[in-house]
Motif scaffolding. Structure first.
Motif, PDB file in Angstrom:
ATOM      1  N   GLY A 124      23.514 -14.458  51.057  1.00  0.00           N
ATOM      2  CA  GLY A 124      23.851 -15.863  51.241  1.00  0.00           C
ATOM      3  C   GLY A 124      23.642 -16.632  49.956  1.00  0.00           C
ATOM      4  O   GLY A 124      23.289 -16.063  48.924  1.00  0.00           O
ATOM      5  N   PRO A 125      23.851 -17.916  50.026  1.00  0.00           N
ATOM      6  CA  PRO A 125      23.645 -18.734  48.830  1.00  0.00           C
ATOM      7  C   PRO A 125      22.159 -18.829  48.501  1.00  0.00           C
ATOM      8  O   PRO A 125      21.313 -18.695  49.379  1.00  0.00           O
ATOM      9  CB  PRO A 125      24.211 -20.105  49.227  1.00  0.00           C
ATOM     10  CG  PRO A 125      24.143 -20.133  50.710  1.00  0.00           C
ATOM     11  CD  PRO A 125      24.300 -18.712  51.165  1.00  0.00           C
ATOM     12  N   PRO A 126      21.834 -19.051  47.241  1.00  0.00           N
ATOM     13  CA  PRO A 126      20.425 -19.201  46.868  1.00  0.00           C
ATOM     14  C   PRO A 126      19.842 -20.482  47.476  1.00  0.00           C
ATOM     15  O   PRO A 126      20.571 -21.395  47.859  1.00  0.00           O
ATOM     16  CB  PRO A 126      20.460 -19.287  45.341  1.00  0.00           C
ATOM     17  CG  PRO A 126      21.849 -19.688  44.997  1.00  0.00           C
ATOM     18  CD  PRO A 126      22.722 -19.188  46.101  1.00  0.00           C
ATOM     19  N   THR A 127      18.529 -20.537  47.533  1.00  0.00           N
ATOM     20  CA  THR A 127      17.840 -21.723  48.024  1.00  0.00           C
ATOM     21  C   THR A 127      18.198 -22.916  47.142  1.00  0.00           C
ATOM     22  O   THR A 127      18.359 -22.776  45.936  1.00  0.00           O
ATOM     23  CB  THR A 127      16.318 -21.492  47.985  1.00  0.00           C
ATOM     24  OG1 THR A 127      16.023 -20.332  48.754  1.00  0.00           O
ATOM     25  CG2 THR A 127      15.559 -22.669  48.541  1.00  0.00           C
ATOM     26  N   LEU A 128      18.325 -24.082  47.763  1.00  0.00           N
ATOM     27  CA  LEU A 128      18.623 -25.305  47.033  1.00  0.00           C
ATOM     28  C   LEU A 128      17.468 -25.606  46.080  1.00  0.00           C
ATOM     29  O   LEU A 128      16.322 -25.753  46.504  1.00  0.00           O
ATOM     30  CB  LEU A 128      18.811 -26.449  48.031  1.00  0.00           C
ATOM     31  CG  LEU A 128      19.445 -27.716  47.510  1.00  0.00           C
ATOM     32  CD1 LEU A 128      20.918 -27.475  47.197  1.00  0.00           C
ATOM     33  CD2 LEU A 128      19.312 -28.825  48.535  1.00  0.00           C
TER      34      LEU A 128
END
Length: 145
Positions: A124-128
């Motif tokens: 998934g996308p990296p942590t904000l």
């Protein structure tokens, strides 16, 4: 101009930045989600709760958004539809979508969907990050000026 937020997946910290910006600039803010969200008492901020279901919130945003409005979303197909209607689009990471790059992003999204459907783990996308939050706040300020 109104700010529309695809709020189902919008990080809380980004919603908080948006709430402060709406109050500071006097810009109406509409949070669209399929569940209730806490919103402060304000004449500028409202929540539009839609029915649960695939793309129900997205479809409502596309139906209501107008040229010159701003949409905050990470949803690439929704971003493309909003751009087609003449809206500005900003991701929660501060990336400004435009008509020149959205088709390439749609193609990459479709490619990644195909990989996932065939069993490939894409992650998934990296942590904000703090840098993402700052990039978002900076782009938002530019768009609201």
């Amino acid at each position: 101009m109104q700010i529309w937020v695809d709020a189902d997946a919008c990080p809380k910290v980004i919603r908080e930045i948006l709430l402060r910006a709406a109050e500071r600039t006097g810009t109406p803010l509409i949070l669209v989600a399929n569940h209730a969200l806490p919103v402060p008492a304000s004449k500028l901020v409202r929540q539009l709760q839609v029915a649960k279901g695939f793309d129900v919130a997205d479809n409502e945003i596309v139906h209501r958004i107008e040229a010159g409005d701003l949409l905050v979303t990470a949803d690439i197909p929704l971003a493309a539809e909003a751009l087609d209607k003449g809206a500005e689009v900003l991701s929660p990471r501060g990336e400004r979508f435009d008509r020149g790059t959205i088709r390439a992003k749609l193609t990459m999204r479709d490619f990644m969907d195909t990989l996932r459907a065939s069993g490939v783990q894409t992650g998934g996308p990296p942590t904000l990050s703090q840098a993402d939050r700052q990039a978002f706040a900076n782009q938002l300020d530019r768009l609201l000026r």
